[in-house]
Design a protein around this motif. Structure first.
Motif, PDB file in Angstrom:
ATOM      1  N   LEU A   1      -4.083   8.388  -8.554  1.00 28.47           N
ATOM      2  CA  LEU A   1      -3.622   9.472  -8.264  1.00 28.47           C
ATOM      3  C   LEU A   1      -2.744  10.504  -9.098  1.00 28.47           C
ATOM      4  CD1 LEU A   1      -1.633   8.089  -4.040  1.00 28.47           C
ATOM      5  CD2 LEU A   1      -4.598   9.347  -4.833  1.00 28.47           C
ATOM      6  N   ASP A  53       0.885  -0.946   0.089  1.00 30.33           N
ATOM      7  CA  ASP A  53       0.014   0.538   0.190  1.00 30.33           C
ATOM      8  C   ASP A  53       0.804   1.409  -0.081  1.00 30.33           C
ATOM      9  OD1 ASP A  53      -2.487   0.913   0.424  1.00 30.33           O
ATOM     10  OD2 ASP A  53      -2.213   1.787   1.615  1.00 30.33           O
ATOM     11  N   ILE A  54       0.793   2.539  -0.597  1.00 32.59           N
ATOM     12  CA  ILE A  54       0.952   3.582  -1.110  1.00 32.59           C
ATOM     13  C   ILE A  54       1.578   3.894   0.438  1.00 32.59           C
ATOM     14  CG2 ILE A  54      -0.665   4.893  -1.125  1.00 32.59           C
ATOM     15  CD1 ILE A  54       1.268   6.174  -3.776  1.00 32.59           C
ATOM     16  N   SER A  55       1.012   4.053   1.502  1.00 33.67           N
ATOM     17  CA  SER A  55       1.022   4.078   2.397  1.00 33.67           C
ATOM     18  C   SER A  55       1.760   3.840   3.250  1.00 33.67           C
ATOM     19  CB  SER A  55      -0.757   4.492   3.673  1.00 33.67           C
ATOM     20  OG  SER A  55      -0.600   3.045   3.580  1.00 33.67           O
ATOM     21  N   GLY A 101       1.721  12.866  -0.901  1.00 36.58           N
ATOM     22  CA  GLY A 101       0.724  13.012   0.504  1.00 36.58           C
ATOM     23  C   GLY A 101       0.138  11.953   0.764  1.00 36.58           C
ATOM     24  N   GLN A 102       0.139  10.671  -0.230  1.00 38.02           N
ATOM     25  CA  GLN A 102      -0.014   9.175   0.591  1.00 38.02           C
ATOM     26  C   GLN A 102       0.817   8.409   0.895  1.00 38.02           C
ATOM     27  OE1 GLN A 102      -3.981   8.896   0.497  1.00 38.02           O
ATOM     28  NE2 GLN A 102      -3.670  10.974   0.319  1.00 38.02           N
ATOM     29  N   ALA A 103       2.363   9.314   0.676  1.00 34.11           N
ATOM     30  CA  ALA A 103       3.289   8.159   0.636  1.00 34.11           C
ATOM     31  C   ALA A 103       3.448   8.103   2.098  1.00 34.11           C
ATOM     32  CB  ALA A 103       4.363   8.668   0.037  1.00 34.11           C
ATOM     33  N   LYS A 104       4.337   7.477   2.881  1.00 28.05           N
ATOM     34  CA  LYS A 104       4.975   7.036   3.739  1.00 28.05           C
ATOM     35  C   LYS A 104       5.739   8.548   4.234  1.00 28.05           C
ATOM     36  CE  LYS A 104       8.175   3.963   5.433  1.00 28.05           C
ATOM     37  NZ  LYS A 104       8.054   3.177   5.590  1.00 28.05           N
ATOM     38  N   THR A 128       8.477  11.071   1.529  1.00 30.87           N
ATOM     39  CA  THR A 128       9.003  12.229   0.185  1.00 30.87           C
ATOM     40  C   THR A 128      10.204  12.336   0.560  1.00 30.87           C
ATOM     41  OG1 THR A 128       6.852  12.257   0.075  1.00 30.87           O
ATOM     42  CG2 THR A 128       8.156  13.241  -1.393  1.00 30.87           C
ATOM     43  N   ARG A 159      -0.171  14.259  -5.110  1.00 31.20           N
ATOM     44  CA  ARG A 159      -1.108  13.723  -4.527  1.00 31.20           C
ATOM     45  C   ARG A 159      -0.715  12.495  -4.092  1.00 31.20           C
ATOM     46  NH1 ARG A 159      -4.319  16.586  -9.015  1.00 31.20           N
ATOM     47  NH2 ARG A 159      -3.529  15.165 -10.392  1.00 31.20           N
ATOM     48  N   VAL A 160       0.560  12.102  -4.711  1.00 30.49           N
ATOM     49  CA  VAL A 160       1.159  10.702  -4.455  1.00 30.49           C
ATOM     50  C   VAL A 160       2.208  11.132  -3.183  1.00 30.49           C
ATOM     51  CG1 VAL A 160       2.189   8.729  -5.353  1.00 30.49           C
ATOM     52  CG2 VAL A 160       0.958   9.940  -6.867  1.00 30.49           C
ATOM     53  N   GLN A 198      -1.951   2.276  -7.600  1.00 29.97           N
ATOM     54  CA  GLN A 198      -2.458   3.364  -6.917  1.00 29.97           C
ATOM     55  C   GLN A 198      -1.662   4.772  -7.265  1.00 29.97           C
ATOM     56  OE1 GLN A 198      -1.171   2.008  -3.234  1.00 29.97           O
ATOM     57  NE2 GLN A 198      -3.117   0.546  -2.606  1.00 29.97           N
TER      58      GLN A 198
END
Lengths: 266, 266
Positions: free
Chosen positions: B263, B158-160, B185-188, B190, B182-183, B259
């Motif tokens: 996004l 999962d992207i999280s 913001g979802q990643a653990k 950056t 947008r990506v 995912q």
């Protein structure tokens, strides 16, 4: 600095190198492992604590307890001790933990000795690349795989010629981020993501500005010693001392330092 | 790939390594010099052309003219030639010139062979750290100071849980930048500023996503070969081929790739 005898200076250098020599192999055991232990401890927005961090600091503290029992210790991971000698070892076992976890060779082991008003010596050690940046007591050097060269900042007359670094695009608070953007907007080039390695590049004469916020004393004392020994300047964003942490502005040249200070506060 | 004989595959690997062996020492002659030549050519917002870039590409082209005269050459610095063999060498003498000029050890020499539909082999070589990432023809390896290990991407459901990299916080156009955010913001986590080295970290199993825009074919073909050989995925932002340049989305795991695609296009 002159209050410390040459013998004591040499002793402090010996111990500092012994600490870095001990730290490197431990860090490399954990670097680029699939390490769920490491990953599980990473929470976005929070500086991650790694297994390696703790293992290294324990080892460094054991060396200091034996060789410099009267000195204080200020570390990232364990309780501080003040000591009785007036000297404090300031330790960040792995500065740049996010980079460490991501596999980039731009984290570092930071070691400094604070004689009461900031660092008198410091090391930035990068075990994977085999680089050790040292500054203090008339030393300003990079040792890379056994070869040693002098460190010296470059000159930079105007911020329009400056290369500026910071760790995150989102520097500190919103106000701090906006202040950083005012400087970055005037610089020739802005780069991100280097942690302590950016200060090493400044001492090497490669870049002109490092601007950070939200630092702890152990994040900045090693870098201050290395940058100052190479002829650079490190202050907080008001031009005052930076060794207690918080905001830091490191510059290769006093002209660029002044320009950046003005922009940060305009 | 199966249309190329094992003998030809070995020959292509030999030549690719010969190109990287020739490139490294030239790059290191210019790396971390005070080099006004280098600095004068850096204009912010424009990918700088360095003396080293041209010197390396000349040397690589001389080797190819001798050893693979019938192959085409697509390089960053000099005119392209199509050749008659159906194979094209795709060369970026120094990818990450801004990092090179700043002294960071995260630029790379990129070498790929395109058999008509993208790269069949590729190298990402980092001469300062002594790392060579290789992918293609059943090879997926990192050789570091004489020691070789296999490359393999990590799994990421999962992207999280994903670590995402890009070179600049300002990715491509405003619309591309917003898509990247947008990506991110979802990643653990950056991180920024690694150029080709980010793809190498993905192939090493350290990170999960690399998202870039505005690429040329020579920026991405070496990375595609290395990432795909390690089990990863590289497409453009629509899920199509990325080897001609433009946008790139590299992922460790197809779930995170899907995912991230959603996004980017939502």
């Amino acid at each position: 600095m002159s209050i410390l005898s040459k013998t004591l200076q040499n002793e402090l250098w010996d111990v500092a190198h012994a600490l870095a020599d001990a730290a490197g192999p431990i860090a490399l055991q954990y670097f680029r492992t699939s390490g769920q232990d490491l990953e599980n401890k990473l929470t976005y927005g929070f500086d991650p604590v790694t297994v390696a961090d703790k293992a290294i600091e324990r080892e460094m503290r054991a060396i200091l307890a034996k060789r410099r029992p009267d000195d204080g210790v200020l570390g990232e991971e364990y309780e501080n001790s003040t000591g009785t000698s007036g000297l404090t070892w300031v330790l960040d076992p792995i500065d740049g933990t996010r980079g460490f976890i991501s596999g980039t060779p731009t984290w570092g082991v930071l070691i400094a000795v604070d004689a009461g008003e900031g660092p008198v010596l410091g090391l930035i050690d990068q075990p994977y690349t085999g680089e050790r940046f040292a500054g203090g007591f008339d030393v300003a050097s990079l040792t890379h795989n056994g070869h040693t060269r002098d460190l010296a900042v470059k000159s930079c007359a105007d911020i329009s010629d400056a290369i500026a670094f910071t760790t995150f695009p989102e520097v500190g608070t919103d106000a701090e981020g906006a202040a950083f953007e005012r400087v970055a907007g005037q610089a020739k080039l802005t780069r991100y993501g280097m942690d302590c390695y950016a200060y090493a590049l400044l001492a090497l004469g490669q870049i002109d500005l490092v601007i950070e916020a939200g630092l702890n004393a152990y994040d900045i004392q090693g870098p201050i010693a290395v940058v100052e020994a190479a002829g650079g300047i490190v202050t907080d964003w008001q031009g005052g001392p930076a060794h207690a942490g918080g905001q830091a502005l490191a510059a290769s040249d006093k002209r660029v330092h002044e320009q950046a200070l003005k922009l940060l506060n305009s």
